[in-house]
Design an enzyme around this catalytic site. Structure first.
Site, PDB file in Angstrom:
ATOM      1  N   VAL A 284       0.837  -1.207   0.000  1.00 41.38           N
ATOM      2  CA  VAL A 284       0.000   0.000   0.000  1.00 41.38           C
ATOM      3  C   VAL A 284       0.869   1.253   0.000  1.00 41.38           C
ATOM      4  CG1 VAL A 284      -1.932  -1.180   1.137  1.00 41.38           C
ATOM      5  CG2 VAL A 284      -0.183  -0.061   2.551  1.00 41.38           C
TER       6      VAL A 284
ATOM      7  N   HIS B  79      -4.593  -4.225  -2.336  1.00 36.88           N
ATOM      8  CA  HIS B  79      -5.001  -3.853  -0.967  1.00 36.88           C
ATOM      9  C   HIS B  79      -5.084  -2.338  -0.775  1.00 36.88           C
ATOM     10  CE1 HIS B  79      -3.685  -8.034   0.760  1.00 36.88           C
ATOM     11  NE2 HIS B  79      -4.891  -8.067   0.241  1.00 36.88           N
TER      12      HIS B  79
ATOM     13  N   CYS C  14     -13.259   8.260   3.468  1.00 33.10           N
ATOM     14  CA  CYS C  14     -14.259   8.286   4.536  1.00 33.10           C
ATOM     15  C   CYS C  14     -15.116   7.026   4.407  1.00 33.10           C
ATOM     16  CB  CYS C  14     -15.132   9.528   4.433  1.00 33.10           C
ATOM     17  SG  CYS C  14     -16.485   9.485   5.622  1.00 33.10           S
TER      18      CYS C  14
HETATM   19  P1  OAD Z   1       4.474 -10.760   4.919  1.00 31.90           P
HETATM   20  O1  OAD Z   1       5.070  -9.951   5.998  1.00 31.90           O
HETATM   21  O2  OAD Z   1       3.445 -11.776   5.285  1.00 31.90           O
HETATM   22  O3  OAD Z   1       5.621 -11.551   4.130  1.00 31.90           O
HETATM   23  C1  OAD Z   1       6.776 -10.907   3.669  1.00 31.90           C
HETATM   24  C2  OAD Z   1       7.560 -11.893   2.829  1.00 31.90           C
HETATM   25  O4  OAD Z   1       8.684 -11.228   2.319  1.00 31.90           O
HETATM   26  C3  OAD Z   1       8.064 -13.124   3.590  1.00 31.90           C
HETATM   27  O5  OAD Z   1       7.816 -14.293   2.822  1.00 31.90           O
HETATM   28  C4  OAD Z   1       9.574 -12.871   3.721  1.00 31.90           C
HETATM   29  O6  OAD Z   1      10.344 -14.064   3.720  1.00 31.90           O
HETATM   30  C5  OAD Z   1       9.833 -12.056   2.467  1.00 31.90           C
HETATM   31  N1  OAD Z   1      10.997 -11.139   2.528  1.00 31.90           N
HETATM   32  C6  OAD Z   1      11.439 -10.405   3.573  1.00 31.90           C
HETATM   33  N2  OAD Z   1      12.489  -9.635   3.221  1.00 31.90           N
HETATM   34  C7  OAD Z   1      12.709  -9.876   1.902  1.00 31.90           C
HETATM   35  C8  OAD Z   1      13.637  -9.386   0.934  1.00 31.90           C
HETATM   36  N3  OAD Z   1      14.573  -8.467   1.257  1.00 31.90           N
HETATM   37  N4  OAD Z   1      13.571  -9.866  -0.334  1.00 31.90           N
HETATM   38  C9  OAD Z   1      12.628 -10.786  -0.679  1.00 31.90           C
HETATM   39  N5  OAD Z   1      11.725 -11.294   0.192  1.00 31.90           N
HETATM   40  C10 OAD Z   1      11.753 -10.844   1.453  1.00 31.90           C
HETATM   41  O7  OAD Z   1       3.941  -9.731   3.818  1.00 31.90           O
HETATM   42  P2  OAD Z   1       2.877  -9.979   2.649  1.00 31.90           P
HETATM   43  O8  OAD Z   1       2.983 -11.353   2.105  1.00 31.90           O
HETATM   44  O9  OAD Z   1       2.983  -8.837   1.717  1.00 31.90           O
HETATM   45  O10 OAD Z   1      -2.662  -7.230   4.103  1.00 31.90           O
HETATM   46  O11 OAD Z   1       1.535  -9.844   3.460  1.00 31.90           O
HETATM   47  C11 OAD Z   1       0.324 -10.012   2.799  1.00 31.90           C
HETATM   48  C12 OAD Z   1      -0.714  -9.141   3.447  1.00 31.90           C
HETATM   49  O12 OAD Z   1      -0.760  -9.403   4.853  1.00 31.90           O
HETATM   50  C13 OAD Z   1      -0.439  -7.640   3.389  1.00 31.90           C
HETATM   51  O13 OAD Z   1      -0.811  -7.058   2.165  1.00 31.90           O
HETATM   52  C14 OAD Z   1      -1.283  -7.128   4.514  1.00 31.90           C
HETATM   53  C15 OAD Z   1      -0.945  -8.150   5.566  1.00 31.90           C
HETATM   54  O14 OAD Z   1      -1.905  -8.368   6.547  1.00 31.90           O
HETATM   55  C16 OAD Z   1      -3.566  -6.389   4.603  1.00 31.90           C
HETATM   56  O15 OAD Z   1      -3.260  -5.514   5.393  1.00 31.90           O
HETATM   57  C17 OAD Z   1      -4.958  -6.627   4.097  1.00 31.90           C
END
Ligand code: OAD
Length: 250
Positions: free
Chosen positions: A103, A119, A127
């Site tokens: 986001v 997202h 609002c």
């Molecule tokens: P996560 O925090 O769940 O996962 C982050 C991923 O990035 C993990 O698999 C890590 O291993 C990987 N990672 C970390 N550092 C990295 C790097 N330097 N290079 C490559 N990979 C790396 O985040 P998301 O999968 O984006 O939703 O989370 C999904 C959703 O959960 C978000 O959009 C948010 C959250 O709740 C909402 O808020 C609706």
């Protein structure tokens, strides 16, 4: 490892219609912490209390303590080498779209023009009562206990999808179309823990796309649909793939 990123460059060159599907890991090197894992936001804040729409409507002043902290980090962040690499790939005609769960707006700042924000975007306020929208700024963060809608006086929220809210209809439709049509999907820095977003790579795979995954550690995609897993930081691997294609970040 070396072979893997070279193979990925080859796929990008040969297959056409490449789509990236990104998550918080791509923004870690921009200084934005991921959600899960040791330094994750959800270690500090319980998502049921801070990222659920019912919790927001019940107690906006509490949720705004986290939103202010997140907003501050996002407004200061700059695109990482990984974001920039995707920007260069699009300019070179080698990347059709970015579907992101993030986001932070950093893909657009890095030059990508076809970005599907699954997202929403924290840089906009909305609002929940009358659908007014406006920019999320330094000034809006200063308003205590929270910024309110000038039209209906309700608590404004960043235009992001909270748990309990629907995915924006057009983002969902566009993501489905891109996933079904692509020949290669590059999954970058997502745990695949949150649905329906995590369905997107499965759709691509079912429709015959080759799945490439770049992550510092394996995910549920890795053992199920990933064809090429490149282990490492997105900001190291994506610029290497660019170089292999004869392109660079500058
Ligand atoms: P996560 O925090 O769940 O996962 C982050 C991923 O990035 C993990 O698999 C890590 O291993 C990987 N990672 C970390 N550092 C990295 C790097 N330097 N290079 C490559 N990979 C790396 O985040 P998301 O999968 O984006 O939703 O989370 C999904 C959703 O959960 C978000 O959009 C948010 C959250 O709740 C909402 O808020 C609706």
């Amino acid at each position: 490892m070396e072979t893997d990123y070279r193979q990925v460059a080859q796929l990008i060159k040969e297959q056409g219609n490449v789509v990236a599907f990104t998550g918080a890991g791509i923004s870690v090197e921009s200084g934005i912490p991921a959600f899960r894992g040791g330094q994750g936001l959800w270690e500090k804040y319980d998502p049921m209390e801070y990222a659920d729409i019912r919790a927001f409507l019940r107690s906006p002043e509490k949720v705004w303590t986290m939103l202010r902290e997140m907003g501050d980090v996002i407004l200061r962040a700059e695109p990482s080498p990984a974001h920039k690499a995707l920007g260069v790939l699009e300019k070179a005609g080698l990347l059709n779209a970015v579907i992101t769960q993030n986001v932070d707006g950093l893909h657009q700042m890095a030059g990508n023009t076809n970005v599907i924000e699954y997202h929403g975007n924290h840089r906009r306020l909305v609002c929940p009562g009358c659908s007014y929208t406006g920019p999320f700024t330094e000034e809006s963060m200063q308003v205590l206990p929270y910024p309110v809608c000038a039209r209906c006086q309700r608590a404004l929220k960043p235009d992001v999808v909270f748990f309990g809210e629907q995915i924006p209809v057009s983002a969902s439709a566009r993501a489905g179309i891109e996933a079904a049509a692509c020949k290669v999907m590059i999954i970058v820095g997502t745990s695949g823990a949150v649905y329906p977003a995590a369905d997107i790579p499965f759709t691509a795979s079912e429709k015959g796309a080759t799945i490439v995954e770049i992550n510092v550690s394996p995910t549920p995609f890795t053992s199920s649909i990933t064809n090429y897993f490149v282990e490492g930081s997105a900001s190291t691997i994506l610029p290497r793939i660019l170089n292999e294609l004869g392109l660079d970040l500058a």
